[in-house]
Motif scaffolding. Sequence first.
Motif, PDB file in Angstrom:
ATOM      1  N   ILE A  23      55.696 -15.287  27.763  1.00  0.00           N
ATOM      2  CA  ILE A  23      54.686 -16.294  28.065  1.00  0.00           C
ATOM      3  C   ILE A  23      54.510 -16.317  29.578  1.00  0.00           C
ATOM      4  O   ILE A  23      55.496 -16.398  30.315  1.00  0.00           O
ATOM      5  CB  ILE A  23      55.129 -17.698  27.603  1.00  0.00           C
TER       6      ILE A  23
ATOM      7  N   THR B 190      53.658 -18.547  32.482  1.00  0.00           N
ATOM      8  CA  THR B 190      53.624 -19.991  32.683  1.00  0.00           C
ATOM      9  C   THR B 190      52.650 -20.368  33.793  1.00  0.00           C
ATOM     10  O   THR B 190      52.127 -19.518  34.512  1.00  0.00           O
ATOM     11  CB  THR B 190      55.018 -20.521  33.030  1.00  0.00           C
ATOM     12  N   LYS B 191      52.435 -21.670  33.929  1.00  0.00           N
ATOM     13  CA  LYS B 191      51.635 -22.206  35.024  1.00  0.00           C
ATOM     14  C   LYS B 191      52.556 -22.534  36.201  1.00  0.00           C
ATOM     15  O   LYS B 191      53.770 -22.555  36.072  1.00  0.00           O
ATOM     16  CB  LYS B 191      50.920 -23.483  34.557  1.00  0.00           C
TER      17      LYS B 191
ATOM     18  N   CYS C 249      52.892 -29.565  32.934  1.00  0.00           N
ATOM     19  CA  CYS C 249      53.103 -29.867  31.520  1.00  0.00           C
ATOM     20  C   CYS C 249      54.015 -31.075  31.368  1.00  0.00           C
ATOM     21  O   CYS C 249      54.567 -31.583  32.339  1.00  0.00           O
ATOM     22  CB  CYS C 249      53.711 -28.654  30.786  1.00  0.00           C
TER      23      CYS C 249
ATOM     24  N   ASN D 187      51.264 -29.065  26.787  1.00  0.00           N
ATOM     25  CA  ASN D 187      52.304 -28.054  26.597  1.00  0.00           C
ATOM     26  C   ASN D 187      52.166 -26.928  27.620  1.00  0.00           C
ATOM     27  O   ASN D 187      51.194 -26.847  28.370  1.00  0.00           O
ATOM     28  CB  ASN D 187      52.319 -27.515  25.153  1.00  0.00           C
ATOM     29  N   LYS D 188      53.157 -26.053  27.628  1.00  0.00           N
ATOM     30  CA  LYS D 188      53.235 -25.003  28.652  1.00  0.00           C
ATOM     31  C   LYS D 188      52.106 -23.993  28.550  1.00  0.00           C
ATOM     32  O   LYS D 188      51.770 -23.329  29.526  1.00  0.00           O
ATOM     33  CB  LYS D 188      54.585 -24.284  28.550  1.00  0.00           C
ATOM     34  N   ARG D 189      51.511 -23.855  27.364  1.00  0.00           N
ATOM     35  CA  ARG D 189      50.492 -22.828  27.159  1.00  0.00           C
ATOM     36  C   ARG D 189      49.073 -23.322  27.466  1.00  0.00           C
ATOM     37  O   ARG D 189      48.168 -22.503  27.614  1.00  0.00           O
ATOM     38  CB  ARG D 189      50.549 -22.333  25.711  1.00  0.00           C
ATOM     39  N   GLU D 190      48.870 -24.618  27.543  1.00  0.00           N
ATOM     40  CA  GLU D 190      47.529 -25.150  27.761  1.00  0.00           C
ATOM     41  C   GLU D 190      47.041 -24.886  29.184  1.00  0.00           C
ATOM     42  O   GLU D 190      47.809 -25.021  30.147  1.00  0.00           O
ATOM     43  CB  GLU D 190      47.503 -26.652  27.484  1.00  0.00           C
TER      44      GLU D 190
ATOM     45  N   GLN E 101      47.419 -20.496  37.031  1.00  0.00           N
ATOM     46  CA  GLN E 101      48.000 -19.940  35.808  1.00  0.00           C
ATOM     47  C   GLN E 101      48.777 -18.657  36.046  1.00  0.00           C
ATOM     48  O   GLN E 101      49.033 -17.899  35.123  1.00  0.00           O
ATOM     49  CB  GLN E 101      46.898 -19.697  34.773  1.00  0.00           C
TER      50      GLN E 101
ATOM     51  N   ASP F 230      60.051 -15.777  25.418  1.00  0.00           N
ATOM     52  CA  ASP F 230      59.906 -16.665  24.267  1.00  0.00           C
ATOM     53  C   ASP F 230      60.960 -16.228  23.248  1.00  0.00           C
ATOM     54  O   ASP F 230      60.792 -15.234  22.547  1.00  0.00           O
ATOM     55  CB  ASP F 230      58.503 -16.538  23.685  1.00  0.00           C
TER      56      ASP F 230
END
Length: 341
Positions: free
Chosen positions: A165, A167-168, A212, A231-234, A317, A324
């Motif tokens: 993943i 991350t931001k 997040c 969340n971390k993916r948004e 981003q 993961d």
Amino acid sequence: MIAGIIANPASGKDIRRLVAHATVFDNQEKVNLIRRILLGLQAAGVQRVWFMPDYFGFYERALDVFSGENQLTMETKLLPMQWKANQEDSQLAAAKMVEMGVSCLVTLGGDGTNRVVSKGAGEVPIMPVSTGTNNVFSVMVEGTIAGLAAGLVATGAVEQEYSLIQTKKLIIYMNGKAVDIALIDAVVLAEQFVGSRAIWDIGKIRQIVATCGESFHIGIAAIVGALHPINKREAKGINLIISESGEQTRDSTQGSSIQVKAAVGPGLIRSVPVRSYELISPGQKVVVRHVPCVIAVDGEREIFVGPEDCAEVELVQTGPFVVDVKSTLNRAAKKGLFINR
């Protein structure tokens, strides 16, 4: 097929053991954790592991049980570097390990440790194992499983689209110049000194910018999670303005008072007065509204902002790549990597 281990001997021991009910994560338990990580890495096919040197001697202590029939088959080496017993060690070790061809970094520490490691890691993925306090970026995971997942990434056995993943992160600017980053949150405190580094007095908070925060998190992220979970993916973040003690607080969109109840520390549930908040998009900058101040990044006071300074925080981003664990192991199982044919 090379992995690296960066273990912070200072994590899990800050002032929150005195002002909250946090437990101490002692270094001997980290030694046991490292041993299990090593066995997981080896089982995944990793051929060499680099260790960051440190004042406690994790490398020597972790390896002293592996002898005779229990000898590790993979090579383990201590990274050649001068250490200073401060956070610069982790950044330097990460950068040197990248030069050595490491394909995955396993970190033992909190969000602050990983923030520093990410500065040196570049695009090399991180397997962040929590040994700190209010952790969101680093995760609670059994060492054997962490080592196995990191090993599958380091060897390339599981494809990146299933295992990683991106991350931001937040970039903090001072008078137009980027001076630091945060992986989870940048917190503006009505103080003019660094002190104990860790945030423990919620009454000093004036602004929170976060990547997040979810309802099951602890610390500053818990405030975000209780108010507006992200969340971390948004592809978004949030900017909160916190009221001073006794100040009337109202939601500018709903006209009602906002008192956010959150687990801001181990055993510490507090009501935090939020004056207003806004969602922010990648590339958007928000201005630090309370000066002078100190900005804490990922839970640690780091940046002093003077009365004439202009500080801004930008959401991007392009944060570090993170393993993961669940997705990596599920993909490995589907590929039959755990089956001897």
